[in-house]
Design a protein around this motif. Sequence first.
Motif, mmCIF file in Angstrom:
data_model
loop_
_atom_site.group_PDB
_atom_site.id
_atom_site.type_symbol
_atom_site.label_atom_id
_atom_site.label_comp_id
_atom_site.label_asym_id
_atom_site.label_seq_id
_atom_site.Cartn_x
_atom_site.Cartn_y
_atom_site.Cartn_z
ATOM 1 N N LEU A 79 -10.653 32.925 -45.379
ATOM 2 C CA LEU A 79 -10.548 33.449 -46.735
ATOM 3 C C LEU A 79 -11.649 32.522 -47.408
ATOM 4 C CD1 LEU A 79 -6.811 33.534 -47.606
ATOM 5 C CD2 LEU A 79 -8.484 35.490 -47.075
ATOM 6 N N ASP A 80 -11.805 31.206 -47.231
ATOM 7 C CA ASP A 80 -12.651 30.146 -47.821
ATOM 8 C C ASP A 80 -14.056 30.586 -47.357
ATOM 9 O OD1 ASP A 80 -10.643 29.049 -48.830
ATOM 10 O OD2 ASP A 80 -10.934 26.975 -47.699
ATOM 11 N N SER A 81 -14.219 30.849 -46.419
ATOM 12 C CA SER A 81 -15.646 31.600 -45.983
ATOM 13 C C SER A 81 -16.072 33.117 -46.237
ATOM 14 C CB SER A 81 -15.693 31.412 -44.310
ATOM 15 O OG SER A 81 -14.823 32.529 -43.485
ATOM 16 N N LEU A 111 -15.321 35.779 -45.274
ATOM 17 C CA LEU A 111 -15.625 36.783 -44.257
ATOM 18 C C LEU A 111 -14.445 38.183 -44.775
ATOM 19 C CD1 LEU A 111 -15.480 34.508 -41.155
ATOM 20 C CD2 LEU A 111 -17.320 36.031 -41.826
ATOM 21 N N PRO A 112 -15.078 39.268 -44.260
ATOM 22 C CA PRO A 112 -14.329 40.600 -44.571
ATOM 23 C C PRO A 112 -12.940 40.258 -44.030
ATOM 24 C CG PRO A 112 -16.503 40.934 -43.302
ATOM 25 C CD PRO A 112 -16.244 39.533 -43.356
ATOM 26 N N GLY A 113 -12.138 40.957 -44.925
ATOM 27 C CA GLY A 113 -10.643 40.883 -44.285
ATOM 28 C C GLY A 113 -9.798 39.787 -45.223
ATOM 29 N N ASP A 114 -8.364 39.988 -44.686
ATOM 30 C CA ASP A 114 -7.675 39.143 -45.460
ATOM 31 C C ASP A 114 -6.657 38.355 -44.542
ATOM 32 O OD1 ASP A 114 -5.997 41.031 -44.585
ATOM 33 O OD2 ASP A 114 -5.472 42.115 -46.612
ATOM 34 N N GLU A 115 -5.806 37.725 -45.214
ATOM 35 C CA GLU A 115 -4.733 36.882 -44.131
ATOM 36 C C GLU A 115 -4.194 37.928 -43.165
ATOM 37 O OE1 GLU A 115 -0.280 34.762 -44.645
ATOM 38 O OE2 GLU A 115 -1.486 35.101 -46.559
ATOM 39 N N ASP A 116 -3.750 39.184 -43.464
ATOM 40 C CA ASP A 116 -3.251 40.168 -42.544
ATOM 41 C C ASP A 116 -4.290 40.523 -41.362
ATOM 42 O OD1 ASP A 116 -0.973 40.246 -43.615
ATOM 43 O OD2 ASP A 116 -1.376 42.164 -44.436
ATOM 44 N N THR A 117 -5.724 40.149 -41.517
ATOM 45 C CA THR A 117 -6.699 40.350 -40.502
ATOM 46 C C THR A 117 -6.608 39.539 -39.672
ATOM 47 O OG1 THR A 117 -8.296 41.349 -42.226
ATOM 48 C CG2 THR A 117 -8.971 40.504 -40.486
ATOM 49 N N VAL A 118 -6.462 38.152 -40.133
ATOM 50 C CA VAL A 118 -6.457 37.010 -39.237
ATOM 51 C C VAL A 118 -5.244 36.889 -38.257
ATOM 52 C CG1 VAL A 118 -6.044 34.257 -39.037
ATOM 53 C CG2 VAL A 118 -7.434 35.660 -40.859
ATOM 54 N N LEU A 119 -3.914 37.583 -38.945
ATOM 55 C CA LEU A 119 -2.627 37.519 -38.080
ATOM 56 C C LEU A 119 -2.870 38.647 -36.929
ATOM 57 C CD1 LEU A 119 -0.270 37.029 -41.070
ATOM 58 C CD2 LEU A 119 -0.694 35.231 -39.345
ATOM 59 N N LEU A 120 -3.422 39.799 -37.517
ATOM 60 C CA LEU A 120 -3.453 40.807 -36.615
ATOM 61 C C LEU A 120 -4.546 40.607 -35.274
ATOM 62 C CD1 LEU A 120 -3.606 43.905 -39.015
ATOM 63 C CD2 LEU A 120 -1.956 43.323 -37.467
ATOM 64 N N LEU A 121 -5.589 39.753 -35.693
ATOM 65 C CA LEU A 121 -6.391 39.220 -34.654
ATOM 66 C C LEU A 121 -5.800 38.554 -33.649
ATOM 67 C CD1 LEU A 121 -9.846 39.249 -36.505
ATOM 68 C CD2 LEU A 121 -9.001 40.970 -34.858
ATOM 69 N N TYR A 122 -5.021 37.496 -34.251
ATOM 70 C CA TYR A 122 -4.340 36.436 -33.239
ATOM 71 C C TYR A 122 -3.316 37.263 -32.680
ATOM 72 C CZ TYR A 122 -0.299 33.090 -32.426
ATOM 73 O OH TYR A 122 0.640 32.533 -31.887
ATOM 74 N N LEU A 123 -2.488 38.107 -33.073
ATOM 75 C CA LEU A 123 -1.494 38.797 -32.454
ATOM 76 C C LEU A 123 -2.202 39.826 -31.102
ATOM 77 C CD1 LEU A 123 1.092 39.848 -34.891
ATOM 78 C CD2 LEU A 123 1.285 38.032 -33.034
ATOM 79 N N SER A 124 -3.376 40.271 -31.540
ATOM 80 C CA SER A 124 -3.756 41.419 -30.337
ATOM 81 C C SER A 124 -4.706 40.610 -29.511
ATOM 82 C CB SER A 124 -4.774 42.480 -31.228
ATOM 83 O OG SER A 124 -5.679 41.993 -31.797
ATOM 84 N N LEU A 125 -5.513 39.475 -29.893
ATOM 85 C CA LEU A 125 -6.243 38.798 -28.947
ATOM 86 C C LEU A 125 -5.335 38.030 -28.016
ATOM 87 C CD1 LEU A 125 -9.518 38.211 -31.161
ATOM 88 C CD2 LEU A 125 -8.935 40.068 -29.752
ATOM 89 N N ASN A 126 -4.171 37.504 -28.501
ATOM 90 C CA ASN A 126 -3.372 36.873 -27.464
ATOM 91 C C ASN A 126 -3.056 37.554 -26.451
ATOM 92 O OD1 ASN A 126 -2.939 33.739 -27.586
ATOM 93 N ND2 ASN A 126 -2.606 34.344 -29.930
ATOM 94 N N TRP A 127 -2.697 38.939 -26.788
ATOM 95 C CA TRP A 127 -2.122 39.756 -25.775
ATOM 96 C C TRP A 127 -3.391 40.209 -24.666
ATOM 97 C CZ3 TRP A 127 2.770 39.734 -24.334
ATOM 98 C CH2 TRP A 127 3.121 40.655 -23.323
ATOM 99 N N LEU A 128 -4.296 40.147 -25.018
ATOM 100 C CA LEU A 128 -5.788 40.547 -24.535
ATOM 101 C C LEU A 128 -6.073 39.342 -23.485
ATOM 102 C CD1 LEU A 128 -8.423 42.155 -23.690
ATOM 103 C CD2 LEU A 128 -9.383 41.195 -25.598
ATOM 104 N N ILE A 129 -5.686 38.314 -23.921
ATOM 105 C CA ILE A 129 -5.911 37.216 -23.120
ATOM 106 C C ILE A 129 -5.094 36.904 -21.924
ATOM 107 C CG2 ILE A 129 -6.156 34.343 -23.058
ATOM 108 C CD1 ILE A 129 -7.223 34.763 -26.117
ATOM 109 N N LEU A 130 -3.722 37.111 -22.422
ATOM 110 C CA LEU A 130 -2.676 37.123 -21.482
ATOM 111 C C LEU A 130 -2.900 38.109 -20.318
ATOM 112 C CD1 LEU A 130 0.265 36.205 -20.537
ATOM 113 C CD2 LEU A 130 1.047 38.322 -21.871
ATOM 114 N N GLU A 131 -3.520 39.569 -20.640
ATOM 115 C CA GLU A 131 -3.784 40.382 -19.866
ATOM 116 C C GLU A 131 -4.987 40.096 -18.833
ATOM 117 O OE1 GLU A 131 -2.175 43.143 -18.904
ATOM 118 O OE2 GLU A 131 -0.941 42.976 -20.625
ATOM 119 N N ARG A 132 -6.016 39.284 -19.577
ATOM 120 C CA ARG A 132 -7.345 38.890 -18.550
ATOM 121 C C ARG A 132 -6.860 37.878 -17.505
ATOM 122 N NH1 ARG A 132 -12.259 38.814 -20.499
ATOM 123 N NH2 ARG A 132 -12.733 38.726 -18.531
ATOM 124 N N LEU A 133 -5.835 36.954 -18.152
ATOM 125 C CA LEU A 133 -5.681 36.034 -17.072
ATOM 126 C C LEU A 133 -4.512 36.143 -16.120
ATOM 127 C CD1 LEU A 133 -5.883 32.778 -19.521
ATOM 128 C CD2 LEU A 133 -7.591 33.590 -17.806
#
Length: 192
Positions: free
Chosen positions: A140-142, A144-166
Amino acid sequence: MVRTNPERRQALLDGAIEVLARDGARGLTFRAVDKEAAVPPGTASNYFANRDDLLVQVGHRYYERLQPSDAAMSMLTEGPRTAETITALMTDIVDRITNFRTGYLAQLELRLEATRRPELQSLLTERVQADLTLNIRNHLDSALPGDEDTVLLLYLSLNWLILERLTLPGIFTEEQAKALVATAVDRAIGKG
């Protein structure tokens, strides 16, 4: 309990990460950590009061080793305010975590162990919440496009992507993973 050599302490914690990733929480013993860290038998017991203390300290060490580079932080503060910048930042995070495979696997073991150890659960909950709060504030301070939900959605989706990759590396190629990061960013900021 002796805690006089910070380098040895880090070596013991790094050894514990490797043991957790390879052998799971049940394999994490002081003897196994001593062997992995290539230190004399009994060394780990001089640095950690008990197994719970070791687990908590491993949780701290994992996060120490995953700190973003100065280049990634400058992208956040000095880069253009675009979806592409977010994609580059998210790709950096996925790559950083994926390249520390044993750390992430050890973290998964810690999370499972936290279901049985309240102190560890408290530590991990506080740490993840603090990271999320920091990431939201930075985003938010920087401006960047998006809001708080953007960060939360990316956190959740990318964590699962990382889990699959590893854990199931044959599911997505590196190219597919990079494309999925870009798609997740676009969808999270409302572009797609």
